[in-house]
Write a protein that holds these residues in place. Structure first.
Motif, PDB file in Angstrom:
ATOM      1  N   ASP A 135      10.276  47.282   5.418  1.00  0.00           N
ATOM      2  CA  ASP A 135      11.067  46.082   4.863  1.00  0.00           C
ATOM      3  C   ASP A 135      11.424  45.309   6.125  1.00  0.00           C
ATOM      4  OD1 ASP A 135      10.582  46.656   2.072  1.00  0.00           O
ATOM      5  OD2 ASP A 135      12.495  47.751   2.303  1.00  0.00           O
ATOM      6  N   ALA A 136      11.330  43.946   5.725  1.00  0.00           N
ATOM      7  CA  ALA A 136      11.685  42.799   6.948  1.00  0.00           C
ATOM      8  C   ALA A 136      12.488  42.027   6.040  1.00  0.00           C
ATOM      9  CB  ALA A 136      10.336  42.129   7.517  1.00  0.00           C
ATOM     10  N   ARG A 137      13.273  41.241   6.808  1.00  0.00           N
ATOM     11  CA  ARG A 137      14.489  40.337   6.113  1.00  0.00           C
ATOM     12  C   ARG A 137      14.665  39.163   6.973  1.00  0.00           C
ATOM     13  NH1 ARG A 137      19.999  43.879   7.180  1.00  0.00           N
ATOM     14  NH2 ARG A 137      20.205  43.612   9.239  1.00  0.00           N
ATOM     15  N   GLY A 138      15.102  38.155   6.743  1.00  0.00           N
ATOM     16  CA  GLY A 138      15.298  36.750   7.467  1.00  0.00           C
ATOM     17  C   GLY A 138      15.737  36.036   6.908  1.00  0.00           C
ATOM     18  N   TRP A 139      16.283  34.762   7.483  1.00  0.00           N
ATOM     19  CA  TRP A 139      16.706  33.359   6.859  1.00  0.00           C
ATOM     20  C   TRP A 139      15.739  32.490   6.897  1.00  0.00           C
ATOM     21  CZ3 TRP A 139      21.479  33.896  10.669  1.00  0.00           C
ATOM     22  CH2 TRP A 139      22.587  34.614  10.064  1.00  0.00           C
ATOM     23  N   LEU A 140      15.736  31.708   6.013  1.00  0.00           N
ATOM     24  CA  LEU A 140      14.671  30.629   5.855  1.00  0.00           C
ATOM     25  C   LEU A 140      15.180  29.247   5.591  1.00  0.00           C
ATOM     26  CD1 LEU A 140      11.382  30.246   5.497  1.00  0.00           C
ATOM     27  CD2 LEU A 140      11.757  30.200   3.154  1.00  0.00           C
ATOM     28  N   LEU A 141      14.641  28.237   6.313  1.00  0.00           N
ATOM     29  CA  LEU A 141      15.124  26.891   6.058  1.00  0.00           C
ATOM     30  C   LEU A 141      13.933  26.174   5.855  1.00  0.00           C
ATOM     31  CD1 LEU A 141      17.288  24.848   6.146  1.00  0.00           C
ATOM     32  CD2 LEU A 141      17.205  24.542   8.282  1.00  0.00           C
ATOM     33  N   ARG A 142      13.700  25.551   4.868  1.00  0.00           N
ATOM     34  CA  ARG A 142      12.175  25.073   4.500  1.00  0.00           C
ATOM     35  C   ARG A 142      12.484  23.584   4.995  1.00  0.00           C
ATOM     36  NH1 ARG A 142       9.350  26.852  -0.414  1.00  0.00           N
ATOM     37  NH2 ARG A 142      10.021  28.922  -0.960  1.00  0.00           N
ATOM     38  N   GLY A 143      11.402  23.311   5.441  1.00  0.00           N
ATOM     39  CA  GLY A 143      10.818  21.651   6.093  1.00  0.00           C
ATOM     40  C   GLY A 143      10.104  21.141   4.840  1.00  0.00           C
TER      41      GLY A 143
END
Length: 318
Positions: free
Chosen positions: A74-82
Motif C-alpha cells: 500500500d502507498a498513501r499521500g496527500w493530493l491537491l487537484r489542479g
C-alpha cells in the motif's frame, strides 16, 4: 612438537575467544546500525492540511489518498487537484522526514501554476507507515512510477483525464535518488528538481548511520553495507545516480546543493556531468539553504528557495 612453540600456541588459544567476541560485537553493531537505518524514527506530522488551512486561510482541498505500489504494498499521500489537463508534480521528502515537510512548497506550487500536486510518504516514513521499512531507494523508485500511474488514472467529474501525461518530480536526498532512478525508466517525467543527491545508496547508508548512531568508522560502515544486503534479501540495489542520469535523456533538470547538506554537495555537483547532451541541466550548488532544512528555514530564505523551484516547474512543464 617443539617446546618452543607451545607458549605461542597457548597465546593464540587465549586470544581466539577475545577475537571472536570482538568479531561478534562488530557484526552485532553493524546489524543494529542497519536496523535503525531501515526503520526511521516515527514522528508526528509537522502540519496537516487541516491545520495548514486554519493557519493560512487558503481554502485548501487536499485529500488523503491511497493506491497500490508495483509490488502489491500500500502507498498513501496527500493530493491537491489542479486544472484539467495541467501537468502534475510529485514531491518526495528526504530520509527521516515525511510528506508534511513539503506541504507548504506544494501548496505554493499549486497556487502559482494550477498543477496537480501529490505528496507521498516514502516507505518506512510518516505516522504508522503501511510499509514498515525503507529500502534506501530500491523500491522507492518503483513506488514513484506507481504514483505516476495513479495520477494518470485520475479523472475529472466528467470522466476525462485530470492530468497531462508529462509530470514533474521533486526530491530531496532519498527522494531525489528515487526520483532520478524512476525518471530513467519513465519518459513522461519531463522536469526534475533534485536536491542534495547521494552518489548511490551506499553513500546514503553511510550518512544515515553516522547521523543515527554517531559512528563514522570504516569497519562499521563496511559491515553495515554487508548487513544491509542480507537484511533486504537481495533488494538492496546500489545503482549509482550517474548511471541512472546517463540514461535520462531529453529532460529539464535542476540540481540544488548547499551548505546545510555539505556531505551531498560534491555528489550533486558531479551529477551534472552525467546527463546526456540532449538534457538541459542547471546546477546551483552554493545555496545558503537546501530542501534539507526547508521546513525550519527563515521566511526570506524559504521564500527564495520555493520561488526557485516553482519558477523552474512553471517554465519547463508548460
Amino acid at each position: 612438537m617443539s617446546p618452543r612453540r607451545r607458549p605461542g600456541r597457548r597465546i593464540v588459544k587465549a586470544l581466539l575467544p577475545i577475537a571472536l567476541l570482538l568479531a561478534l560485537a562488530c557484526a552485532g553493531l553493524g546489524g543494529w546500525a542497519v536496523y535503525t537505518a531501515m526503520h526511521p524514527q516515527p514522528r508526528p506530522h509537522l502540519v496537516t492540511p487541516d491545520k495548514f488551512e486554519l493557519l493560512s486561510h487558503r481554502g485548501l482541498k487536499v485529500t488523503e489518498e491511497t493506491w497500490r505500489n508495483r509490488d502489491g504494498t500500500d502507498a498513501r499521500g496527500w493530493l491537491l487537484r489542479g486544472d484539467e489537463g495541467a501537468p502534475a508534480v510529485i514531491l518526495l521528502h528526504r530520509y527521516g522526514a515525511d510528506r508534511s515537510y513539503l506541504l507548504n512548497l506544494g501548496v505554493k506550487l499549486n497556487e502559482a501554476t494550477n498543477f496537480t500536486i501529490l505528496w507521498p510518504d516514502l516507505r518506512g516514513h510518516g505516522e504508522r507507515p503501511p510499509v514498515a521499512r525503507t529500502s534506501l531507494g530500491a523500491h522507492e523508485a518503483d513506488d514513484v512510477l506507481a504514483a505516476q500511474e495513479y495520477l494518470r488514472a485520475l479523472k475529472t467529474g466528467q470522466g476525462r483525464p485530470l492530468v497531462a501525461e508529462r509530470t514533474g518530480l521533486y526530491g530531496v536526498e532519498l527522494g531525489a535518488y528515487a526520483a532520478l532512478v524512476a525518471a530513467s525508466r519513465e519518459p513522461h517525467a519531463r522536469a526534475l528538481v533534485l536536491d542534495s543527491v547521494p552518489a548511490d545508496p551506499d553513500e546514503l547508508l553511510r550518512a544515515t548511520i553516522q547521523s543515527n548512531t554517531g559512528f563514522n568508522n570504516s569497519l562499521i560502515q563496511f559491515l553495515a553495507r554487508i548487513a544491509a544486503r542480507l537484511y533486504l534479501l537481495g533488494d538492496y540495489r546500489n545503482i549509482e545516480t550517474c548511471t541512472a542520469a546517463a540514461t535520462t535523456a531529453d529532460r529539464h533538470v535542476l540540481l540544488l546543493a548547499g551548505n546545510d547538506a555539505e556531505h551531498f554537495r560534491a555528489s550533486t555537483s558531479a551529477l551534472a556531468r552525467c546527463f546526456p547532451s540532449q538534457s538541459q541541466v542547471e546546477l546551483q550548488d552554493n545555496l545558503p539553504l537546501t530542501g534539507f532544512m526547508l521546513a525550519s528555514a527563515p521566511g526570506e530564505q524559504g521564500e527564495a528557495y520555493d520561488r526557485r523551484v516553482i519558477d523552474f516547474f512553471d517554465r519547463t512543464l508548460r
